[in-house]
Design a protein around this motif. Structure first.
Motif, short mmCIF file in Angstrom:
data_model
loop_
_atom_site.label_atom_id
_atom_site.label_comp_id
_atom_site.label_asym_id
_atom_site.label_seq_id
_atom_site.Cartn_x
_atom_site.Cartn_y
_atom_site.Cartn_z
N UNK A 224 0.84 -1.20 0.00
CA UNK A 224 0.00 0.00 0.00
C UNK A 224 0.88 1.26 0.00
N UNK A 225 0.34 2.33 -0.58
CA UNK A 225 1.07 3.59 -0.62
C UNK A 225 0.14 4.74 -0.27
N UNK A 226 0.66 5.64 0.53
CA UNK A 226 -0.03 6.87 0.90
C UNK A 226 0.91 8.01 0.55
N UNK A 227 0.42 9.02 -0.16
CA UNK A 227 1.34 10.05 -0.65
C UNK A 227 0.67 11.42 -0.67
N UNK A 228 1.53 12.43 -0.57
CA UNK A 228 1.15 13.81 -0.83
C UNK A 228 2.33 14.47 -1.55
N UNK B 274 10.88 13.88 -5.95
CA UNK B 274 11.38 15.12 -6.57
C UNK B 274 11.84 16.10 -5.50
N UNK B 275 11.10 16.19 -4.41
CA UNK B 275 11.47 17.12 -3.33
C UNK B 275 12.77 16.69 -2.66
N UNK B 276 13.02 15.40 -2.61
CA UNK B 276 14.29 14.94 -2.05
C UNK B 276 15.46 15.42 -2.91
N UNK B 277 15.28 15.45 -4.22
CA UNK B 277 16.36 15.86 -5.12
C UNK B 277 16.76 17.31 -4.89
N UNK B 278 15.82 18.14 -4.49
CA UNK B 278 16.10 19.57 -4.33
C UNK B 278 16.35 19.98 -2.89
N UNK C 85 14.39 7.86 3.63
CA UNK C 85 15.26 8.92 3.13
C UNK C 85 14.51 10.22 3.38
N UNK C 86 15.16 11.14 4.05
CA UNK C 86 14.51 12.38 4.45
C UNK C 86 15.31 13.57 3.93
N UNK C 87 14.58 14.58 3.46
CA UNK C 87 15.19 15.83 3.04
C UNK C 87 14.80 16.93 4.00
N UNK C 88 15.76 17.82 4.32
CA UNK C 88 15.49 18.85 5.32
C UNK C 88 16.41 20.04 5.07
N UNK C 89 16.08 21.17 5.72
CA UNK C 89 16.92 22.36 5.57
C UNK C 89 17.88 22.47 6.75
N UNK D 267 11.42 18.62 4.63
CA UNK D 267 10.95 19.06 3.31
C UNK D 267 10.42 17.90 2.48
N UNK D 268 10.96 16.71 2.70
CA UNK D 268 10.54 15.55 1.92
C UNK D 268 10.84 14.29 2.71
N UNK D 269 9.98 13.30 2.56
CA UNK D 269 10.18 12.03 3.26
C UNK D 269 9.71 10.87 2.40
N UNK D 270 10.60 9.92 2.18
CA UNK D 270 10.27 8.65 1.55
C UNK D 270 10.43 7.59 2.63
N UNK D 271 9.29 7.08 3.13
CA UNK D 271 9.29 6.19 4.28
C UNK D 271 8.78 4.81 3.88
N UNK D 272 9.53 3.78 4.24
CA UNK D 272 9.18 2.40 3.93
C UNK D 272 8.96 1.64 5.22
N UNK D 273 7.76 1.11 5.40
CA UNK D 273 7.40 0.33 6.57
C UNK D 273 7.14 -1.10 6.13
#
Length: 781
Positions: free
Chosen positions: A158-162, A167-171, A292-296, A302-308
């Motif tokens: 299952x996937x839940x996304x917003x 893409x946000x991780x890249x920046x 993998x998390x992106x932050x300032x 700023x971005x989160x790719x979370x795998x459970x």
């Protein structure tokens, strides 16, 4: 009347008052030993005692079963296999994949193969070990890695996304990858699984079952025996603990007892031995987390790719909903602008994981708290500052599943506890202590809780009640909630007492029974008092309305001149006791009995899209934990805990504080001592109190301060209260975060989080310390 209107009416009729701390309605019975549990009931002549023959394989075909020695064993009355079941061989809650007795193959070690009925419990258990089973072994997936390699799933991932997390991780200015594991947990209720079945006339069956879900047991037993639900009555007066372990798991033992009673015409009891109970019943889901998390630079996410990833066991049970709730709570109190949450549900050849206090919420919440700790470590910042920076706020108040966080009191609660617990000064003092202490390291952490209240399966959010007012003014209350020690009976009794203005002693709570209140939902999802309290309120108000009309007519006054007060019932200038009113009403042929019903309003969820409003409201909490770790042994102590918890306008502060303390300590056990260990062949090795360590009195924090938040529920729940059963469990996450900081202090020059998995046993702590020091280039290994 619409349910929201009913709730609003309840709110208007019951203004928020300071409720006294009434004791548990059975407290006097508990302390004197007079409280009757299922095993305390008198055993009639001819009672049969039961035991299962269990599989010695994790996954295999059943080639042959020789049960001749079982049948010939002393005291054995009968032996049953799947072929003897007259109806559906199924005790599963949803997916019809949990047979009472195995047919053709076994899917986990300890699975029930056959059923022994004997004249004593010991005779049944001895005989059950004499079965000779011939197996043809099949490939078994015991670990998550083995299940993943075999592509063994209970349902599609299952996937839940917003937004677009990738893409946000890249920046993102900063990116960080990490992961950790958290273990499962045994329920370890004081009263084990038990059921007593008594045959009735014309094929009917009466069951006393230690279950959180009487209606489900009724339904499954009826199908098992080829009966209708009306032929089966399930009764529950009290349980000696449950914690989710008796939501679905009780059906196995109730089904066995009912089968024997139906087959033999004799009463039958199944009281599981503790070892068998632990082997055969489900646990909390373990999880592997990768992210993998992106932050300032300030630590704002700023971005989160979370795998459970969760090994769910050999059958579906409630795993889809549990893993869904882990996804729901992977935000906790924090706004995640671009997020992708992926949830893998693995099928393994171990006993199926099942409901446990928090129902997946703790696992999702622990994941995001660990991520924030990791980001803070890499930035060299206090984790609390990052938590505050990422909280939900105006304009940043929508969850990843599309629900607006309308009641966001987390910032206020965190600020309150930060000051009241003296967090900042203590944090500086701990840093100074660690700098001069080579062996003992301390850590402190503040973590919040935001827990959604409601069943995420929408139709379960309903309840019924039945109230009788007798002619002497005494009142009998029955509802669909089950009492497992959490105090739902006394809370509902208080609601009814308030409606009629009578003392609590006037209320008699009776056993939950399927022939009094039908089609009930499980007492779970922290909804017992919410749902059943409102249903009982509606029933009581129906009777009170009849009495108001009767009094207005009798005394020639308006109904608005009728009042029910602790000093008596007033009707214009007339005054009488409630007992006198009940006698008058009975003589006046007024019905003094009513049912009540309640369905939670304004909730809906589209599971396919993972969008909607699955929760009626959120319950909040904040905890600060201080710990000390011995870096030579890995042992730790929880030194002090400060808790501020939100229960709305508490129905019963004494009960609520007890739930908070118990939930915290149970959560602490999950994260520190309660380790489940499985052999490579699928056997559970930690299957008794000798090998599985729950928290004891000595593990309780030396100082545990519990304060209730002074507030009300924004939603019109009963008396503006909030649920309290599950949310406190997650307050213990602060212990795990504090342990991470203490372990990190063993190599403070490393700007990374130690690789500490849960539970943080001494072995796990030593392993994390060694790895952390290696990362620092030290000589310790």
């Amino acid at each position: 009347m619409a349910e929201r209107d009913r709730a609003a009416a309840a709110d208007a009729a019951m203004p928020v008052l300071e409720k006294p701390g009434h004791p548990h309605e059975s407290a006097h019975l508990h302390v004197t030993g007079a409280a009757r549990y299922a095993d305390d009931l008198s055993e009639p002549e001819g009672m049969l005692h039961l035991a299962f023959g269990q599989s010695s394989q994790a996954h295999a075909k059943i080639v042959a079963m020789d049960l001749s020695a079982v049948r010939a064993a002393p005291g054995v009355f009968a032996v049953y296999t799947a072929a003897d079941i007259p109806g559906a061989n199924d005790v599963a809650p949803v997916a019809h994949d949990d047979p009472l007795l195995a047919e053709g193959a076994v899917l986990s070690h300890g699975q029930a193969l056959f059923l022994v009925a004997a004249t004593s419990r010991d005779a049944a258990r001895r005989a059950a070990r004499l079965g000779k089973i011939e197996y043809a072994p099949l490939p078994a997936a015991i670990t998550a890695a083995q299940a993943r390699a075999a592509d063994s799933l209970i349902e599609p991932t299952q996937r839940m996304a917003r937004g677009d997390a990738l893409a946000a991780l890249e920046t993102a200015p900063h990116r960080l990858k990490g992961g950790f594991a958290m273990g499962g947990q045994d329920h370890f209720y004081l009263e084990g699984q038990i059921a007593v079945a008594t045959p009735g006339e014309d094929g009917q069956v009466h069951l006393v079952s230690s279950t959180q879900h009487p209606s489900e047991v009724q339904h499954l037993v009826a199908h098992l025996l080829g009966l209708t639900s009306a032929d089966v009555t399930v009764e529950v007066r009290r349980m000696g603990g449950a914690f989710g372990g008796k939501e679905t798991q009780a059906a196995l033992f109730a089904g066995a007892a009912a089968l024997v009673a139906a087959k033999t015409g004799r009463p039958a009891k199944f009281r599981a031995d503790r070892d068998d109970d632990m082997v055969m019943t489900g646990k909390r889901h373990p999880f592997d987390v990768a992210y993998e998390v992106g932050f300032d630079a300030q630590g704002k996410l700023l971005a989160l790719d979370l795998f459970l990833s969760s090994p769910c066991g050999a059958s579906v049970d409630l795993s889809p909903a549990i893993n869904d709730r882990a996804m729901f709570h992977a935000d906790n109190c924090y706004y995640l602008p671009d997020v992708l949450i992926t949830s893998e549900r693995l099928k393994t050849n171990t006993v199926s994981a099942t409901a446990f206090r928090g129902f997946g919420g703790p696992q999702g919440m622990l994941a995001i708290e660990r991520i924030l700790d990791d980001v803070a470590a890499h930035l060299g910042r206090d984790p609390l500052d990052l938590r505050v920076a990422n909280l939900y706020a105006p304009g940043r108040n929508e969850t990843p599943y599309g629900m607006t966080v309308a009641d966001n009191i987390a910032p206020e609660m965190i600020a309150h506890v930060r000051q009241s617990a003296n967090y900042d000064a203590r944090s500086k003092a701990i840093a100074a202590f660690n700098a001069q202490s080579p062996v003992i390291k301390r850590g402190i952490a503040l973590t919040p809780v935001k827990f959604g209240i409601s069943f995420t399966t929408t139709h379960l959010n309903q309840a019924g009640a039945l109230i009788h007012v007798y002619a002497d003014g005494s009142i009998q209350v029955n509802h669909g909630g089950t009492e497992m020690g959490q105090g739902v009976y006394v809370k509902v009794a208080q609601v009814v007492a308030d409606v009629f203005g009578v003392p609590l002693a006037s209320i008699r709570c009776t056993a939950t029974r399927t022939d009094k209140v039908p089609n009930t939902s499980a007492t779970a999802a922290s909804s017992g008092a919410d749902l059943n309290g409102m249903a009982a309120y509606n029933a009581a108000m129906t009777i009170r309305a009849r009495l108001e009309t009767f009094l207005a007519r009798t005394f020639g006054c308006g109904e608005d001149a009728v009042r029910f007060t602790p000093e008596g019932v007033l009707a214009g200038d007339a005054r009488m006791t409630f007992g006198e009113l009940a006698r008058r009403a009975h003589m006046g042929r007024i019905s003094l009995s009513s049912t009540g019903f309640y369905a939670t309003p304004d909730i809906a969820y589209d599971r396919a899209a993972h969008k909607g409003r699955p929760f009626y409201y959120f319950a909040y909490g904040v905890s600060v934990s201080e710990v000390a770790v011995d870096t030579l042994t890995g042992e730790h102590k929880v030194l002090a805990v400060d808790v501020l918890h939100d229960v709305g306008a508490s129905l019963n502060p004494a009960i609520d504080k007890g739930q908070i303390e118990g939930g915290f300590v149970q959560g602490q056990g999950w994260l520190t001592t309660e380790e489940l260990v499985w052999h490579a062949d699928g056997r559970l090795l930690t299957h008794s109190p000798a090998t599985y360590k729950i928290p004891t009195a000595s593990d309780r924090p030396r100082r545990l301060s519990i304060e209730l938040w002074d507030g009300q529920n924004v939603e019109p729940t009963i008396n503006r209260s909030k649920a309290v059963g599950e949310p406190p469990f997650m307050l213990a996450i602060s212990v795990f975060s504090a342990l991470n900081r203490a372990v990190a202090a063993a190599a403070p020059q490393v700007r990374a989080l130690p690789p500490l998995d849960a539970p943080a046993t001494p072995e796990a702590i030593l392993k994390a310390i060694a790895a952390h020091r290696r990362a620092a280039g030290g000589v310790h290994a």
